[in-house]
Motif scaffolding. Structure first.
Motif, short mmCIF file in Angstrom:
data_model
loop_
_atom_site.label_atom_id
_atom_site.label_comp_id
_atom_site.label_asym_id
_atom_site.label_seq_id
_atom_site.Cartn_x
_atom_site.Cartn_y
_atom_site.Cartn_z
N THR A 110 0.82 -1.21 0.00
CA THR A 110 0.00 0.00 0.00
C THR A 110 0.85 1.27 0.00
N LEU A 111 2.17 1.11 0.09
CA LEU A 111 3.06 2.28 0.11
C LEU A 111 3.09 2.96 -1.25
N PRO A 112 3.31 4.27 -1.26
CA PRO A 112 3.61 4.92 -2.54
C PRO A 112 4.85 4.29 -3.15
N PHE A 113 5.04 4.47 -4.43
CA PHE A 113 6.10 3.78 -5.14
C PHE A 113 7.47 4.02 -4.50
N SER A 114 7.79 5.26 -4.18
CA SER A 114 9.10 5.54 -3.59
C SER A 114 9.27 4.78 -2.27
N GLY A 115 8.19 4.72 -1.47
CA GLY A 115 8.25 4.00 -0.21
C GLY A 115 8.43 2.51 -0.42
N ALA A 116 7.80 1.96 -1.46
CA ALA A 116 7.95 0.53 -1.74
C ALA A 116 9.39 0.20 -2.12
N VAL A 117 9.99 1.06 -2.93
CA VAL A 117 11.39 0.85 -3.33
C VAL A 117 12.30 0.93 -2.11
N HIS A 118 12.08 1.96 -1.27
CA HIS A 118 12.90 2.12 -0.08
C HIS A 118 12.73 0.94 0.88
N LEU A 136 19.95 8.80 2.16
CA LEU A 136 20.84 9.19 1.08
C LEU A 136 20.22 8.95 -0.30
N SER A 137 19.41 7.89 -0.42
CA SER A 137 18.64 7.60 -1.65
C SER A 137 19.51 7.57 -2.90
N ILE A 138 20.69 7.02 -2.80
CA ILE A 138 21.56 6.93 -3.97
C ILE A 138 21.00 5.88 -4.93
N GLY A 139 20.63 6.31 -6.12
CA GLY A 139 20.04 5.41 -7.10
C GLY A 139 18.60 5.06 -6.84
N LEU A 140 17.99 5.68 -5.83
CA LEU A 140 16.60 5.39 -5.48
C LEU A 140 15.75 6.64 -5.64
N PRO A 141 14.46 6.50 -5.86
CA PRO A 141 13.59 7.68 -5.88
C PRO A 141 13.50 8.29 -4.50
N GLU A 142 13.62 9.59 -4.40
CA GLU A 142 13.56 10.23 -3.09
C GLU A 142 12.12 10.35 -2.60
N GLU A 143 11.97 10.18 -1.30
CA GLU A 143 10.65 10.32 -0.70
C GLU A 143 10.40 11.79 -0.39
N PRO A 144 9.12 12.19 -0.27
CA PRO A 144 8.82 13.58 0.11
C PRO A 144 9.34 13.87 1.51
N LEU A 145 9.55 15.14 1.79
CA LEU A 145 10.10 15.52 3.08
C LEU A 145 9.17 15.11 4.21
#
Length: 479
Positions: free
Chosen positions: A359-367, A399-408
């Motif tokens: 159910t996470l947003p895409f960036s959260g799922a990747v993280h 750091l999100s190196i190579g990953l989509p950054e999450e919102p602040l």
């Protein structure tokens, strides 16, 4: 990530229930009460011997031909090789440990893993709460082909499949096999094997082979190949996508999703189907499966009931590595946290992804999955402190190196975001042993720099809201 769970490496101690009645005294217990106690003790002592140099050489050569590095590390774990020796290489220490295990179980003691040895090791993996180790041993020992269309082979205590009726005299009796297979997009298999399959290596092999042999659902009528792109555009899209998706299972998942023929190989026809799917979804139509199209396909796979295929896309596209320490990663509906990685330092582990993660947003799922694979890598290093593991996992997210950054900030009360990761990162760093804080000092400095950058780039309200966290980071005195 919120709700994450790192499991303990401890497994329940299994004891045999006491026998009822004083008359049910074992022969061993009676002997121990007799005058022959010392003789019995001597008889029960396992006599171990050192392998001769020729035996050691032969055992090393034989075992190296049987197992890959990951499986060797499993073997080193279950035969009691000291953790410093879990290097994935068959050597004198490992074959001696195998020989000792064989001796203790009344087998030949030559240090060579044969079928008899495997048949004893596999049931023990289940009894010790590590059935995934037994699965890995069997897959490698019997060279079972699981790469092309298998997402995972995993254990589930109740897994079974009705395989028809067997006549016992005039009575039809239902037959259940200890395994089951679910099919996801592109005919990809999710194989589960139950407790009954772990009677021996042979029974586990047979259960897995039975599931691998089950026919995939028949594909629907082939659709005409779209012509949304020119030949030149399709060729460009093919080169782009091929460079980003190397796993054949990802190709199959995407082909099944977009309606292309499922071949497991990228081709211009598949790219035309991808372009058609992009057009339907209102995306840029170029046949290139980049981050935006990957997000769309990931979401669609989950909606279509293919969560394991969706996870495979993330691992493949973002090149999430495990340093050769991952046994399997799979969707597990019983996991209540976002994810669960077995906390077993210095041994290969599994990662289970729970329903909340989907159910996470895409960036959260990747993280989320990147965080868990960071645990997997650090477990191979033998890190035992939970706070250090969590600091490193959260640092990767910050750091999100190579990953989509999450919102602040979170977009809703249940949504993880950068500020949550940064808070947990700091909290765990302060709980780490001094030696670990020294070891990962540079990582903390990089995290602090990124925290300052993200907060300072926020709105005026965000800068005020997160001034306290910024001050906490600034106040840290590094060892």
């Amino acid at each position: 990530m919120a709700l994450r769970d790192v499991e303990s490496s401890r497994t329940p101690h299994r004891t045999r229930p006491p026998l009822a009645g004083s008359a049910r005294v074992t022969g061993l217990a009676a002997l121990q009460r007799s005058a022959g106690n010392q003789a019995v003790a001597r008889a029960l002592t396992v006599q171990r011997r050192a392998l001769t140099p020729p035996e050691t050489t032969a055992a090393i050569a034989a075992d190296r031909g049987l197992f890959d590095s990951l499986t060797v590390r499993v073997l080193q774990t279950i035969t009691g090789v000291p953790t410093a020796g879990h290097d994935g290489v068959i050597g004198p220490v490992t074959v001696r440990a195998i020989s000792d295990r064989q001796t203790a179980r009344g087998l030949g003691d030559n240090g060579i893993v044969d079928l008899a040895t495997m048949d004893r090791l596999v049931p023990e993996t289940l009894a010790n709460g590590r059935p995934e180790h037994g699965i890995q041993l069997v897959l490698d020992f019997f060279n079972l082909a699981t790469r092309a269309d298998v997402l995972t082979v995993r254990h589930s205590a109740g897994a079974s499949t009705f395989d028809g009726l067997r006549m016992v005299g005039p009575i039809p009796v239902p037959v259940f096999t200890p395994g089951a297979t679910a099919f996801e997009s592109g005919g990809l298999r999710v194989v589960t094997v139950g407790d009954a399959a772990f009677t021996s290596a042979t029974t586990l092999r047979d259960a897995i082979q039975r599931e691998l042999a089950r026919p995939a659902p028949a594909a629907g009528p082939a659709a005409a190949t779209p012509t949304r792109l020119t030949a030149a555009q399709a060729t460009t899209g093919l080169a782009f996508t091929r460079a980003r998706y190397a796993d054949e299972r990802s190709v199959r998942a995407i082909q099944g999703l977009v309606g292309a023929p499922v071949t497991g190989a990228w081709d211009v026809a598949t790219i035309q189907f991808v372009a058609e799917a992009q057009n339907t979804a209102g995306l840029a139509v170029d046949g290139k499966i980049g981050p935006i199209t990957t997000e769309n396909f990931y979401t669609r796979l989950i909606a279509a009931g293919s969560p394991n295929a969706a996870l495979r896309l993330l691992v493949d596209f973002f090149d999430l590595t495990d340093d050769g320490n991952l046994l399997t990663v799979f969707f597990d509906p019983t996991v209540t946290a976002l994810a669960s990685t077995d906390f077993r330092p210095s041994e290969p582990v599994r990662v289970r992804i729970g329903p909340n993660a989907l159910t996470l947003p895409f960036s959260g799922a990747v993280h989320n999955i990147a965080h868990e694979l960071e645990h997997v890598r650090r477990l191979r290093e033998g890190i035992t402190t939970a706070a250090t593991h969590e600091f490193l996992g959260e640092a990767l997210e910050v750091l999100s190196i190579g990953l989509p950054e999450e919102p602040l900030d979170p977009v809703n009360p249940t949504h993880d975001a950068f500020i949550d990761d940064a808070t947990r990162c700091l909290d765990n760093f302060l709980l780490m042993p001094v030696a670990d804080r020294r070891r990962f000092r540079a990582r903390f400095i990089a995290v602090r720099r990124k925290v300052f950058q993200r907060i300072d780039a926020g709105t005026a309200a965000q800068r005020v809201a997160h001034a306290g966290l910024r001050a906490r980071y600034a106040a840290v005195v590094l060892p």
